[in-house]
Design an enzyme around this catalytic site. Structure first.
Site, PDB file in Angstrom:
ATOM      1  N   GLY A   9       0.786  -1.240   0.000  1.00 47.15           N
ATOM      2  CA  GLY A   9       0.000   0.000   0.000  1.00 47.15           C
ATOM      3  C   GLY A   9       0.813   1.281   0.000  1.00 47.15           C
ATOM      4  O   GLY A   9       0.300   2.332   0.386  1.00 47.15           O
ATOM      5  N   SER A  10       2.085   1.228  -0.471  1.00 48.49           N
ATOM      6  CA  SER A  10       2.854   2.478  -0.456  1.00 48.49           C
ATOM      7  C   SER A  10       2.317   3.481  -1.491  1.00 48.49           C
ATOM      8  O   SER A  10       2.355   4.691  -1.258  1.00 48.49           O
ATOM      9  CB  SER A  10       4.346   2.210  -0.674  1.00 48.49           C
ATOM     10  OG  SER A  10       4.587   1.720  -1.964  1.00 48.49           O
ATOM     11  N   ASN A  11       1.789   2.999  -2.609  1.00 50.25           N
ATOM     12  CA  ASN A  11       1.150   3.923  -3.563  1.00 50.25           C
ATOM     13  C   ASN A  11      -0.138   4.496  -2.983  1.00 50.25           C
ATOM     14  O   ASN A  11      -0.460   5.666  -3.201  1.00 50.25           O
ATOM     15  CB  ASN A  11       0.862   3.225  -4.901  1.00 50.25           C
ATOM     16  CG  ASN A  11       2.075   3.196  -5.793  1.00 50.25           C
ATOM     17  OD1 ASN A  11       2.465   4.208  -6.377  1.00 50.25           O
ATOM     18  ND2 ASN A  11       2.724   2.036  -5.887  1.00 50.25           N
ATOM     19  N   ARG A  23      -5.158  -8.736  -8.691  1.00 56.64           N
ATOM     20  CA  ARG A  23      -6.205  -9.594  -9.248  1.00 56.64           C
ATOM     21  C   ARG A  23      -6.770  -8.948 -10.505  1.00 56.64           C
ATOM     22  O   ARG A  23      -6.576  -7.761 -10.733  1.00 56.64           O
ATOM     23  CB  ARG A  23      -7.352  -9.762  -8.242  1.00 56.64           C
ATOM     24  CG  ARG A  23      -7.007 -10.610  -7.038  1.00 56.64           C
ATOM     25  CD  ARG A  23      -6.964 -12.091  -7.397  1.00 56.64           C
ATOM     26  NE  ARG A  23      -6.731 -12.930  -6.237  1.00 56.64           N
ATOM     27  CZ  ARG A  23      -5.549 -13.155  -5.678  1.00 56.64           C
ATOM     28  NH1 ARG A  23      -4.458 -12.609  -6.186  1.00 56.64           N
ATOM     29  NH2 ARG A  23      -5.434 -13.928  -4.615  1.00 56.64           N
ATOM     30  N   HIS A  42       1.520   0.107 -13.256  1.00 54.65           N
ATOM     31  CA  HIS A  42       2.212  -1.142 -13.571  1.00 54.65           C
ATOM     32  C   HIS A  42       3.725  -0.890 -13.597  1.00 54.65           C
ATOM     33  O   HIS A  42       4.187   0.096 -14.175  1.00 54.65           O
ATOM     34  CB  HIS A  42       1.733  -1.672 -14.925  1.00 54.65           C
ATOM     35  CG  HIS A  42       2.339  -3.001 -15.260  1.00 54.65           C
ATOM     36  ND1 HIS A  42       1.913  -4.175 -14.681  1.00 54.65           N
ATOM     37  CD2 HIS A  42       3.368  -3.332 -16.083  1.00 54.65           C
ATOM     38  CE1 HIS A  42       2.644  -5.179 -15.142  1.00 54.65           C
ATOM     39  NE2 HIS A  42       3.535  -4.691 -15.987  1.00 54.65           N
TER      40      HIS A  42
HETATM   41  C1  GAR Z   1       3.666  -1.371  -7.291  1.00 52.12           C
HETATM   42  O1  GAR Z   1       5.028  -1.277  -7.584  1.00 52.12           O
HETATM   43  C2  GAR Z   1       2.857  -1.601  -8.567  1.00 52.12           C
HETATM   44  O2  GAR Z   1       3.465  -1.091  -9.693  1.00 52.12           O
HETATM   45  C3  GAR Z   1       2.771  -3.092  -8.629  1.00 52.12           C
HETATM   46  O3  GAR Z   1       2.687  -3.535  -7.311  1.00 52.12           O
HETATM   47  C4  GAR Z   1       3.400  -2.638  -6.471  1.00 52.12           C
HETATM   48  C5  GAR Z   1       2.553  -2.366  -5.255  1.00 52.12           C
HETATM   49  O4  GAR Z   1       3.250  -1.656  -4.283  1.00 52.12           O
HETATM   50  N1  GAR Z   1       1.638  -3.484  -9.402  1.00 52.12           N
HETATM   51  C6  GAR Z   1       1.601  -4.560 -10.189  1.00 52.12           C
HETATM   52  O5  GAR Z   1       2.536  -5.314 -10.312  1.00 52.12           O
HETATM   53  C7  GAR Z   1       0.292  -4.754 -10.914  1.00 52.12           C
HETATM   54  N2  GAR Z   1       0.415  -5.775 -11.886  1.00 52.12           N
HETATM   55  P1  GAR Z   1       2.479  -0.901  -3.136  1.00 52.12           P
HETATM   56  O6  GAR Z   1       1.466  -1.893  -2.565  1.00 52.12           O
HETATM   57  O7  GAR Z   1       3.542  -0.572  -2.125  1.00 52.12           O
HETATM   58  O8  GAR Z   1       1.826   0.312  -3.705  1.00 52.12           O
END
Ligand code: GAR
Length: 190
Positions: free
Chosen positions: A14-16, A89, A107
């Site tokens: 969940g950092s984004n 998902r 992505h």
């Molecule tokens: C992010 O780096 C995103 O680009 C990737 O998961 C990570 C989640 O990080 N998404 C995918 O790979 C989607 N196919 P976060 O939970 O710390 O935001």
């Protein structure tokens, strides 16, 4: 500014999400995060929902009616826009139809290269020169909707999966808010 009521979908860290919450607290940022949705009840990111008192739901994609739970809650919270932020998902076709051009995803690759999972190890194996991230609209095909913002950097010889991920995520924290601003700036101008 009238804010677009947004749901953020997560599966893990969940950092984004944290970064989007930070930006959305600015009056001039076009979204308000009104709901957080996760397929993983143990996702670390749910802590941000609790910390910032944002309603959240968890659901089990193995259960038959999980999509109804999502749709009901999107309606209940009057959600008009969806961000997928590390949601691992597939989104159901009927949700994609209901929110046509109103779901975006981040992505960790320069799409159309490296759709799907394990992007960094595939990049290294392929001896790519550049890595980066893409924010794009979600359609029925995996990681294939129109791109909104892309950011890249050069891969160094000693880069490994772990630091490629770190460098990519640093760019993601810029790209995601930038894409959201771009989308709504275009909408008010059109
Ligand atoms: C992010 O780096 C995103 O680009 C990737 O998961 C990570 C989640 O990080 N998404 C995918 O790979 C989607 N196919 P976060 O939970 O710390 O935001």
């Amino acid at each position: 500014m009238v804010k677009n009521r947004t749901c953020v979908f997560i599966s893990g860290q969940g950092s984004n999400l944290k970064n989007l919450i930070y930006h959305s607290r600015d009056n001039n940022f076009p979204i308000k995060i009104c709901l957080i949705a996760s397929n993983n009840k143990n996702a670390y990111g749910i802590k941000y929902a609790q910390k910032y008192k944002i309603p959240y739901i968890t659901f089990n994609t193995q259960l038959k009616n999980y999509n109804n739970k999502i749709l009901l809650n999107l309606r209940k919270h009057k959600i008009s826009f969806i961000c997928l932020a590390g949601y691992m998902r597939i989104i159901s076709p009927n949700l994609i139809m209901k929110y046509k051009n109103r779901i975006i995803n981040i992505h960790p690759s320069l799409l159309p290269k490296f759709k799907g999972l394990n992007t960094f190890s595939r990049m290294l194996k392929n001896k790519e020169k550049r890595a980066g991230c893409t924010v794009h609209y979600v359609n029925k095909k995996l990681d294939s909707g129109n791109s909104i913002v892309q950011k890249s950097f050069f891969i160094k010889e000693n880069d490994k999966v772990s630091n490629l991920k770190e460098k990519t995520q640093r760019l993601e924290y810029k790209a995601f808010p930038e894409a959201i601003i771009k989308i709504f700036r275009n909408k008010t101008n059109s």
